[in-house]
Design an enzyme around this catalytic site. Structure first.
Site, PDB file in Angstrom:
ATOM      1  N   GLU A  27       1.052  -2.953  -4.925  1.00 60.21           N
ATOM      2  CA  GLU A  27       2.386  -2.677  -4.666  1.00 60.21           C
ATOM      3  C   GLU A  27       3.195  -2.912  -5.797  1.00 60.21           C
ATOM      4  O   GLU A  27       4.160  -1.984  -6.107  1.00 60.21           O
ATOM      5  CB  GLU A  27       3.096  -3.600  -3.458  1.00 60.21           C
ATOM      6  N   GLU A  29       1.858 -11.610   7.007  1.00 60.06           N
ATOM      7  CA  GLU A  29       0.716 -12.242   6.330  1.00 60.06           C
ATOM      8  C   GLU A  29       0.055 -13.159   7.434  1.00 60.06           C
ATOM      9  O   GLU A  29      -1.094 -13.188   7.619  1.00 60.06           O
ATOM     10  CB  GLU A  29       0.924 -12.942   5.228  1.00 60.06           C
ATOM     11  N   THR A  50      -3.616  -6.270  -2.829  1.00 62.36           N
ATOM     12  CA  THR A  50      -2.727  -5.594  -2.049  1.00 62.36           C
ATOM     13  C   THR A  50      -1.251  -5.635  -2.724  1.00 62.36           C
ATOM     14  O   THR A  50      -0.554  -4.580  -3.104  1.00 62.36           O
ATOM     15  CB  THR A  50      -2.598  -5.471  -0.481  1.00 62.36           C
ATOM     16  N   ASN A  83       5.999 -10.482   2.877  1.00 64.77           N
ATOM     17  CA  ASN A  83       6.546 -10.867   4.340  1.00 64.77           C
ATOM     18  C   ASN A  83       5.502 -11.742   4.740  1.00 64.77           C
ATOM     19  O   ASN A  83       4.583 -11.466   5.414  1.00 64.77           O
ATOM     20  CB  ASN A  83       6.674  -9.228   5.232  1.00 64.77           C
ATOM     21  N   ARG A 136       1.045  -0.296   8.848  1.00 68.56           N
ATOM     22  CA  ARG A 136       0.563  -1.548   9.302  1.00 68.56           C
ATOM     23  C   ARG A 136      -0.724  -1.503  10.407  1.00 68.56           C
ATOM     24  O   ARG A 136      -1.542  -2.174  10.751  1.00 68.56           O
ATOM     25  CB  ARG A 136       1.724  -2.429   9.666  1.00 68.56           C
TER      26      ARG A 136
HETATM   27  O1  LIG Z   1       2.782  -5.120   5.532  1.00 74.67           O
HETATM   28  C1  LIG Z   1       3.363  -5.237   4.450  1.00 74.67           C
HETATM   29  O2  LIG Z   1       4.683  -5.295   4.431  1.00 74.67           O
HETATM   30  C2  LIG Z   1       2.540  -5.382   3.339  1.00 74.67           C
HETATM   31  O3  LIG Z   1       3.252  -5.378   2.157  1.00 74.67           O
HETATM   32  C3  LIG Z   1       1.135  -5.417   3.317  1.00 74.67           C
HETATM   33  C4  LIG Z   1       0.772  -6.834   3.380  1.00 74.67           C
HETATM   34  C5  LIG Z   1      -1.014  -7.090   3.203  1.00 74.67           C
HETATM   35  O4  LIG Z   1      -1.385  -6.950   2.307  1.00 74.67           O
HETATM   36  O5  LIG Z   1      -1.211  -7.221   4.515  1.00 74.67           O
HETATM   37  C6  LIG Z   1       1.007  -7.368   1.925  1.00 74.67           C
HETATM   38  C7  LIG Z   1       2.157  -8.080   1.762  1.00 74.67           C
HETATM   39  C8  LIG Z   1       3.131  -8.620   2.717  1.00 74.67           C
HETATM   40  O6  LIG Z   1       3.276  -9.969   2.471  1.00 74.67           O
HETATM   41  C9  LIG Z   1       2.682  -8.511   3.815  1.00 74.67           C
HETATM   42  C10 LIG Z   1       1.266  -7.636   4.139  1.00 74.67           C
END
Ligand SMILES: O=C(O)C(=O)C[C@]1(C(=O)O)C=C[C@@H](O)C=C1
Length: 257
Positions: A246, A198, A242, A194, A16
Site C-alpha cells: 500500500e 487488523e 500488504t 486500521n 475486504r
Molecule cells: O482493510 C484495510 O484497510 C487494509 O488496509 C488491509 C489490511 C490487511 O492487510 O488486511 C492492512 C492494513 C490495515 O491496518 C487493515 C487491514
C-alpha cells in the site's frame, strides 16, 4: 468484485470481503502443505543433489517459472489481481487479450513484492507449517506444486494492497496527495492502518484455525494448522507486507495525476 466493473473493485467493503475469502484459500493451501516435511532441497539454489540442466535457481524456481509461462499463455497475468514471480519470463497469451478497464495506476505492475514473499515463505512459513524437518524425495514434485499454490495465494492477498491503497487514495485525495508530496512515509503508514480491522482479522483466523485445522469429529487428532502459527503468519508477515505494498503504491500515486 468484477474486474470489468471498476466501481466494484474500488469499493473498500468489497475488497475486504475478498480478503476474508482469501483467508480460507490460504488456510486450506497451508493445510495441504502441512502433510509434507520441510524438504530443504526443493528450495536450494543449484543443488548438486538435484541438478537442473541450463537453469540458475532452485527446483521450486524452475517449477514456478514454468508454471507461470504456461499460465501467462492462458492470460493469467492480464488480470490486475495477478502478479508474476518471474515477470521477465512470461509470454503472450494464446487467448485473445481482455481489455480490463484501468483501475490501478499505470505503474502498478512494477510494485512487485514476490521476491520478498518467496523469501519469507521459504524461510519463515515453511518451517512453521511443515509436518517435520526433513526431506521426502518421493514427494518433491507434490511439494513444489503445493508451494506454487501457497505462493500464488499469498501473492494475490498481499498485492491486493494496491486496490486497498487506490480506494483509500480516491476517498481522501487531498490528504494523501499532501503526504505523498511531502514523502511522509510514516504519515501514509499511519493513515492506511486500521487497527480494529487488523484485530478482527486475527480473531477470525484464530477461530478458522480451530475449525479447519483439526478434524471436527476428532478434536484429539493431528492438528494441521494451529491458531498460534496462523495468527503469527498474518500478524508478522501477511499484513505488514500488504501495508508495504500500500505504502509503495501510494508513494508513486501522483505520477499519474
Ligand atoms: O482493510 C484495510 O484497510 C487494509 O488496509 C488491509 C489490511 C490487511 O492487510 O488486511 C492492512 C492494513 C490495515 O491496518 C487493515 C487491514
Amino acid at each position: 468484485m468484477d474486474f470489468l466493473k471498476p466501481a466494484t473493485v474500488l469499493d473498500l467493503k468489497n475488497i475486504r470481503d475478498e480478503l476474508v475469502r482469501m483467508e480460507d484459500t490460504i488456510i486450506f493451501k497451508f493445510i495441504e502443505r502441512s502433510h509434507f516435511p520441510t524438504c530443504p532441497t526443493v528450495y536450494s539454489k543449484n543443488d548438486p543433489k538435484l541438478p537442473i540442466r541450463d537453469f540458475d535457481g532452485s527446483f521450486l524456481d524452475w517449477a514456478l517459472m514454468h508454471s507461470e509461462i504456461t499460465h501467462s499463455r492462458i492470460r493469467r497475468f492480464e488480470s490486475p489481481d495477478q502478479t508474476p514471480f518471474f515477470p521477465d519470463s512470461i509470454q503472450e497469451p494464446i487467448l485473445p487479450s481482455i481489455q480490463y478497464p484501468r483501475v490501478l495506476a499505470s505503474y502498478s505492475s512494477e510494485i512487485n513484492f514476490n521476491d520478498s514473499i518467496k523469501d519469507v515463505y521459504i524461510k519463515q512459513i515453511i518451517p512453521m507449517i511443515s509436518k517435520y524437518d526433513g526431506e521426502s524425495w518421493e514427494n518433491f514434485g507434490s511439494v513444489a506444486t503445493i508451494d506454487i499454490e501457497c505462493l500464488q495465494s499469498l501473492s494475490r492477498r498481499i498485492h491486493f494492497g494496491k486496490f486497498v491503497a487506490e480506494a483509500k487514495f480516491q476517498a481522501d485525495r487531498a490528504v494523501y496527495s499532501k503526504m505523498i508530496q511531502e514523502k511522509d512515509i510514516e504519515g501514509i503508514y499511519q493513515s492506511i492502518t486500521n487497527s480494529a480491522v487488523e484485530e478482527k482479522i486475527l480473531e477470525r483466523l484464530c477461530v478458522k484455525a480451530e475449525v479447519y485445522g483439526v478434524d471436527p469429529t476428532n478434536k484429539e487428532g493431528h492438528r494441521k494448522i494451529t491458531p498460534e502459527y496462523l495468527v503469527k503468519i498474518y500478524k508478522e508477515l501477511v499484513i505488514p507486507l500488504t501495508k508495504q505494498v500500500e505504502v509503495d503504491y501510494l508513494l508513486r500515486r501522483l505520477e499519474c495525476e
